[in-house]
Design a protein around this motif. Structure first.
Motif, short mmCIF file in Angstrom:
data_model
loop_
_atom_site.label_atom_id
_atom_site.label_comp_id
_atom_site.label_asym_id
_atom_site.label_seq_id
_atom_site.Cartn_x
_atom_site.Cartn_y
_atom_site.Cartn_z
N UNK A 129 0.82 -1.21 0.00
CA UNK A 129 0.00 0.00 0.00
C UNK A 129 0.86 1.26 0.00
N UNK A 130 2.17 1.10 -0.01
CA UNK A 130 3.08 2.24 -0.04
C UNK A 130 3.24 2.74 -1.47
N UNK A 131 3.77 3.95 -1.60
CA UNK A 131 4.00 4.54 -2.92
C UNK A 131 5.11 3.77 -3.64
N UNK A 132 5.20 3.97 -4.95
CA UNK A 132 6.27 3.33 -5.73
C UNK A 132 7.64 3.75 -5.22
N UNK A 133 7.80 5.03 -4.90
CA UNK A 133 9.10 5.51 -4.41
C UNK A 133 9.47 4.82 -3.11
N UNK A 134 8.49 4.64 -2.20
CA UNK A 134 8.77 4.00 -0.91
C UNK A 134 9.08 2.51 -1.09
N UNK A 135 8.34 1.84 -1.97
CA UNK A 135 8.58 0.41 -2.21
C UNK A 135 9.99 0.20 -2.73
N UNK A 136 10.36 0.94 -3.77
CA UNK A 136 11.70 0.78 -4.36
C UNK A 136 12.79 1.14 -3.35
#
Length: 231
Positions: free
Chosen positions: A106-113
């Motif tokens: 559920x995190x943003x793409x920036x946070x996941x990466x």
């Protein structure tokens, strides 16, 4: 079973301290206050739900993009608080056993990466789904169904591992075998989920046939690496 789909924050990495620090720093910068249980109530919630709750609680006039910018700036400063969890040690054995792996967050793409790179886990996941990749975040099943399609497997052949009731609900709604593995033991599992403590996952994976049985001593038993003979 052909694939194991993992939540990220709180399941593979302990990023909650970083999120909490970033959240509190963002509130301080904006001059906002919320009830003490605000963050806990939104455990596992997506950015859009947090933003909606923040607007409702404080009546601040701030769009989602502006909130994301402030929170992300503080989150990067708190990166040294992010730790890899012991469950991540099961990823290599699962991949070696031929299971497909994916992250659904559920995190943003920036946070996941960012989190996968910090934990040195990015190389293990051919598929990652963030909140930015779907129209609806958890508890909607869209993210898990998308991950299954990208892996080329049926939802019924997938196992989900989640640490929050919100995420576990998404796995169950996707029609997947769902393991609820909370870091906070007081959380109530949704009906239909299997429950395992962080130290119990390997045993549950064995019972589900995802991993070979573990002999005494902790080595994975397989034909190429048989247990030593007893003398």
């Amino acid at each position: 079973m052909k694939a194991v789909l993992w939540d990220l924050d709180g399941t593979l990495v302990d990023s909650e301290p970083a999120h909490a620090l970033a959240f509190d720093a963002s509130l301080a910068e904006l001059g906002l206050t919320v009830p003490p249980d605000f963050h806990d109530r939104l455990l596992g919630a997506s950015e859009d739900r947090v933003h909606e709750a923040l607007i409702a609680e404080t009546s601040v006039s701030m769009d989602r993009a502006a909130w994301r910018s402030v929170k992300w700036r503080h989150y990067r400063k708190a990166a040294d608080q992010i730790r890899r969890l012991s469950q991540a040690d099961l990823l290599v054995p699962l991949a070696s056993a031929g299971l497909g792996l994916a992250v659904v967050s559920n995190s943003t793409r920036a946070e996941v990466d960012h989190n996968l790179d910090l934990a040195d886990l990015a190389r293990l996941f051919p598929v990652t789904v963030s909140r930015d990749d779907v129209r609806h975040g958890k508890p909607d099943p869209e993210g898990y169904l998308l991950a299954a399609r990208r892996l080329g497997v049926s939802p019924t052949d997938c196992v989900v591992v989640e640490d929050s009731p919100t995420g576990a609900g998404a796995g169950l709604s996707a029609g997947m075998t769902t393991i609820f593995c909370p870091q906070v033991p007081t959380l109530v599992p949704p009906a239909g989920a299997l429950v395992a403590g962080p130290g119990d996952l390997s045993g549950l994976f064995e019972r589900l046939g995802l991993l070979p049985a573990m002999p005494r001593g902790g080595m994975l038993r397989n034909d190429k690496n048989p247990p030593p003979a007893i003398k």
